[in-house]
Design a protein around this motif. Structure first.
Motif, PDB file in Angstrom:
ATOM      1  N   GLU A  44       1.142 -33.122  18.449  1.00 11.03           N
ATOM      2  CA  GLU A  44       2.440 -32.954  17.773  1.00 11.03           C
ATOM      3  C   GLU A  44       2.410 -31.726  16.854  1.00 11.03           C
ATOM      4  OE1 GLU A  44       3.683 -36.431  15.591  1.00 11.03           O
ATOM      5  OE2 GLU A  44       5.255 -35.264  14.578  1.00 11.03           O
ATOM      6  N   LEU A  45       1.322 -31.573  16.094  1.00 16.09           N
ATOM      7  CA  LEU A  45       1.230 -30.438  15.167  1.00 16.09           C
ATOM      8  C   LEU A  45       1.079 -29.122  15.920  1.00 16.09           C
ATOM      9  CD1 LEU A  45      -0.946 -32.193  12.486  1.00 16.09           C
ATOM     10  CD2 LEU A  45       1.325 -31.203  12.102  1.00 16.09           C
ATOM     11  N   SER A  46       0.384 -29.183  17.053  1.00 15.66           N
ATOM     12  CA  SER A  46       0.228 -27.981  17.868  1.00 15.66           C
ATOM     13  C   SER A  46       1.606 -27.497  18.326  1.00 15.66           C
ATOM     14  CB  SER A  46      -0.683 -28.314  19.044  1.00 15.66           C
ATOM     15  OG  SER A  46      -0.824 -27.216  19.860  1.00 15.66           O
ATOM     16  N   GLY A  47       2.478 -28.449  18.657  1.00 17.58           N
ATOM     17  CA  GLY A  47       3.849 -28.117  19.065  1.00 17.58           C
ATOM     18  C   GLY A  47       4.644 -27.448  17.951  1.00 17.58           C
ATOM     19  N   GLU A  48       4.196 -27.613  16.713  1.00 13.16           N
ATOM     20  CA  GLU A  48       4.876 -26.974  15.566  1.00 13.16           C
ATOM     21  C   GLU A  48       4.262 -25.609  15.248  1.00 13.16           C
ATOM     22  OE1 GLU A  48       4.879 -29.660  12.194  1.00 13.16           O
ATOM     23  OE2 GLU A  48       5.322 -31.371  13.476  1.00 13.16           O
ATOM     24  N   GLY A  49       3.278 -25.175  16.062  1.00 17.65           N
ATOM     25  CA  GLY A  49       2.687 -23.855  15.831  1.00 17.65           C
ATOM     26  C   GLY A  49       1.472 -23.885  14.925  1.00 17.65           C
ATOM     27  N   ILE A  50       0.985 -25.081  14.620  1.00 25.16           N
ATOM     28  CA  ILE A  50      -0.196 -25.210  13.766  1.00 25.16           C
ATOM     29  C   ILE A  50      -1.431 -25.275  14.669  1.00 25.16           C
ATOM     30  CG2 ILE A  50      -1.378 -26.899  12.264  1.00 25.16           C
ATOM     31  CD1 ILE A  50       1.396 -27.396  10.959  1.00 25.16           C
ATOM     32  N   GLY A  51      -2.504 -24.592  14.273  1.00 22.17           N
ATOM     33  CA  GLY A  51      -3.745 -24.645  15.050  1.00 22.17           C
ATOM     34  C   GLY A  51      -4.371 -26.020  14.906  1.00 22.17           C
ATOM     35  N   THR A  52      -4.869 -26.582  15.977  1.00 23.04           N
ATOM     36  CA  THR A  52      -5.398 -27.946  15.877  1.00 23.04           C
ATOM     37  C   THR A  52      -6.816 -28.037  16.442  1.00 23.04           C
ATOM     38  OG1 THR A  52      -4.349 -28.519  17.974  1.00 23.04           O
ATOM     39  CG2 THR A  52      -3.126 -29.052  15.966  1.00 23.04           C
ATOM     40  N   PHE A  53      -7.626 -28.855  15.790  1.00 21.56           N
ATOM     41  CA  PHE A  53      -9.035 -28.977  16.152  1.00 21.56           C
ATOM     42  C   PHE A  53      -9.465 -30.431  16.032  1.00 21.56           C
ATOM     43  CE2 PHE A  53      -8.179 -24.769  14.728  1.00 21.56           C
ATOM     44  CZ  PHE A  53      -8.842 -23.979  15.658  1.00 21.56           C
ATOM     45  N   GLU A  54     -10.114 -30.919  17.106  1.00 21.30           N
ATOM     46  CA  GLU A  54     -10.624 -32.279  17.053  1.00 21.30           C
ATOM     47  C   GLU A  54     -11.897 -32.293  16.204  1.00 21.30           C
ATOM     48  OE1 GLU A  54     -10.871 -34.078  20.965  1.00 21.30           O
ATOM     49  OE2 GLU A  54     -12.346 -35.455  20.111  1.00 21.30           O
ATOM     50  N   ILE A  55     -11.940 -33.205  15.262  1.00 28.77           N
ATOM     51  CA  ILE A  55     -13.134 -33.308  14.408  1.00 28.77           C
ATOM     52  C   ILE A  55     -13.262 -34.733  13.899  1.00 28.77           C
ATOM     53  CG2 ILE A  55     -11.810 -32.502  12.383  1.00 28.77           C
ATOM     54  CD1 ILE A  55     -14.403 -31.240  11.301  1.00 28.77           C
ATOM     55  N   ASP A  56     -14.492 -35.224  13.932  1.00 31.96           N
ATOM     56  CA  ASP A  56     -14.818 -36.506  13.303  1.00 31.96           C
ATOM     57  C   ASP A  56     -15.828 -36.193  12.204  1.00 31.96           C
ATOM     58  OD1 ASP A  56     -15.801 -38.952  12.494  1.00 31.96           O
ATOM     59  OD2 ASP A  56     -16.033 -39.747  14.520  1.00 31.96           O
ATOM     60  N   ARG A  67     -16.198 -26.378  13.461  1.00 26.40           N
ATOM     61  CA  ARG A  67     -16.396 -25.173  12.646  1.00 26.40           C
ATOM     62  C   ARG A  67     -16.458 -23.924  13.528  1.00 26.40           C
ATOM     63  NH1 ARG A  67     -21.504 -24.357  10.672  1.00 26.40           N
ATOM     64  NH2 ARG A  67     -22.051 -24.710  12.855  1.00 26.40           N
ATOM     65  N   ASP A  68     -17.237 -24.001  14.617  1.00 25.60           N
ATOM     66  CA  ASP A  68     -17.376 -22.842  15.502  1.00 25.60           C
ATOM     67  C   ASP A  68     -16.035 -22.476  16.135  1.00 25.60           C
ATOM     68  OD1 ASP A  68     -20.021 -22.863  14.846  1.00 25.60           O
ATOM     69  OD2 ASP A  68     -20.727 -23.729  16.742  1.00 25.60           O
ATOM     70  N   ALA A  69     -15.295 -23.495  16.553  1.00 20.97           N
ATOM     71  CA  ALA A  69     -13.994 -23.234  17.196  1.00 20.97           C
ATOM     72  C   ALA A  69     -12.996 -22.652  16.192  1.00 20.97           C
ATOM     73  CB  ALA A  69     -13.451 -24.528  17.802  1.00 20.97           C
ATOM     74  N   ARG A  73     -11.369 -18.732  16.237  1.00 19.25           N
ATOM     75  CA  ARG A  73      -9.929 -18.449  16.302  1.00 19.25           C
ATOM     76  C   ARG A  73      -9.389 -17.823  15.011  1.00 19.25           C
ATOM     77  NH1 ARG A  73      -5.275 -22.763  18.128  1.00 19.25           N
ATOM     78  NH2 ARG A  73      -3.500 -21.566  17.382  1.00 19.25           N
ATOM     79  N   TYR A  74     -10.007 -18.220  13.877  1.00 21.55           N
ATOM     80  CA  TYR A  74      -9.523 -17.726  12.572  1.00 21.55           C
ATOM     81  C   TYR A  74     -10.680 -17.119  11.779  1.00 21.55           C
ATOM     82  CZ  TYR A  74      -5.628 -20.855  13.673  1.00 21.55           C
ATOM     83  OH  TYR A  74      -4.581 -21.484  14.292  1.00 21.55           O
ATOM     84  N   PRO A  75     -11.168 -15.948  12.196  1.00 22.06           N
ATOM     85  CA  PRO A  75     -12.307 -15.360  11.472  1.00 22.06           C
ATOM     86  C   PRO A  75     -11.962 -15.026  10.017  1.00 22.06           C
ATOM     87  CG  PRO A  75     -11.480 -13.870  13.201  1.00 22.06           C
ATOM     88  CD  PRO A  75     -10.749 -15.155  13.365  1.00 22.06           C
TER      89      PRO A  75
END
Ligand code: NAP
Length: 253
Positions: A44-56, A67-69, A73-75
């Protein structure tokens, strides 16, 4: 901090306070990424243009992968918010509470440490940036139905103070966000008088926008918790809040 120019990662940004702040940072002009476990919320957030990352945050390998991903994408990442947290009721008269205690410490305290450790070399390496840690009014004024939660947040407060001291001179700031009860899904069951999320988020963004950013982000509603010990109201308030123990299933008649 200039909220229109950040590149911010909110770990624990898939719901509640984190999601609301993510949307407000994006609306202010910042570049925003969020992390969390819920695939549905991330989509849902990705659809709003926000970068999304799975993390536990309870899993070190997952944190390292995220962190690596994120950095690939955002150095230019300059701000990391450690929002992930669970708020669990516990009845200390029953041994079954232990599982909740363990999950709480692993998520709220050790999870925070995992995320900070993962991004410290990056932020220190760029010589500028901000960690925003997230505690609670309950870190300063216990809420007896959530004992390990209170302990975890008091610990994150202490950790944040030490982190700020250790990162002194590196250009990396440590800001502690101290929410009072805020009406997110996690809170509505526990406190019908919680502060509306919109009001809370607006006040937080205003406080964060100050320069220099204060070490602690304290909205008006949390001041009575934050300063209870100093103000001599601590014992009375803890006694009053102990009335909430009636919400534990075993105490209901
Ligand atoms: N609401 C309040 O009254 C209040 C008051 C004081 C402090 N706080 C603190 O504010 C923060 C946000 O609370 P909230 O009310 O917005 O709660 P929420 O809506 O339940 O959000 C919690 C966030 O933490 C994430 N999370 C939980 N476990 C995780 C894990 N193992 N790995 C990665 N992410 C995890 C969740 O994402 P996934 O489920 O997608 O993983 C979600 O994004 C918490 O740290 C909470 O303790 C809240």
């Amino acid at each position: 901090m200039d909220l229109s120019k950040c590149t911010v990662l909110i770990v624990g940004g898939t719901s509640g306070i984190g999601r609301e702040l993510a949307r407000r940072f994006a609306a202010a002009g910042s570049t925003v990424a969020v992390g969390g476990r819920s695939a549905e919320a991330l989509a849902e957030l990705s659809g709003e243009g926000i970068g999304t990352f799975e993390i536990d945050v309870t899993d070190g390998a997952s944190v390292a992968r995220a962190r690596d991903a994120v950095l690939a994408r955002y150095p230019e990442l300059d701000t990391v918010v450690t929002m992930s947290g669970v708020m669990l009721l516990e009845d200390l008269r029953t041994p079954e509470h232990f599982e909740a205690a363990q999950t709480t410490i692993d998520t709220n305290l050790v999870g925070t440490i995992r995320v900070i450790d993962a991004f410290t070399p990056h932020l220190v390496g760029r010589g500028a940036g901000t960690f925003v840690t997230v505690t609670s009014g309950i870190a300063f004024l216990p809420f007896p139905p959530m004992p390990t939660y209170a302990a975890s947040k008091a610990a994150v407060h202490a950790y944040s103070e030490a982190l700020r001291a250790q990162l002194g001179g590196t250009g990396v700031d440590v800001v502690e966000l101290v929410p009072p009860a805020v009406a997110t899904a996690g809170q509505e069951k526990v406190n019908p008088h919680a502060l509306p999320l919109d009001d809370f988020a607006a006040e937080v963004m205003q406080l964060l926008s100050q320069s220099p950013t204060p070490d602690e982000i304290l909205v008006e509603r949390v001041l009575m918790h934050r300063w209870a010990e100093r103000d001599g109201t601590y014992d009375d308030l803890v006694a009053q809040r102990s009335g909430a123990l009636a919400m534990l299933p075993s105490r209901r008649t």
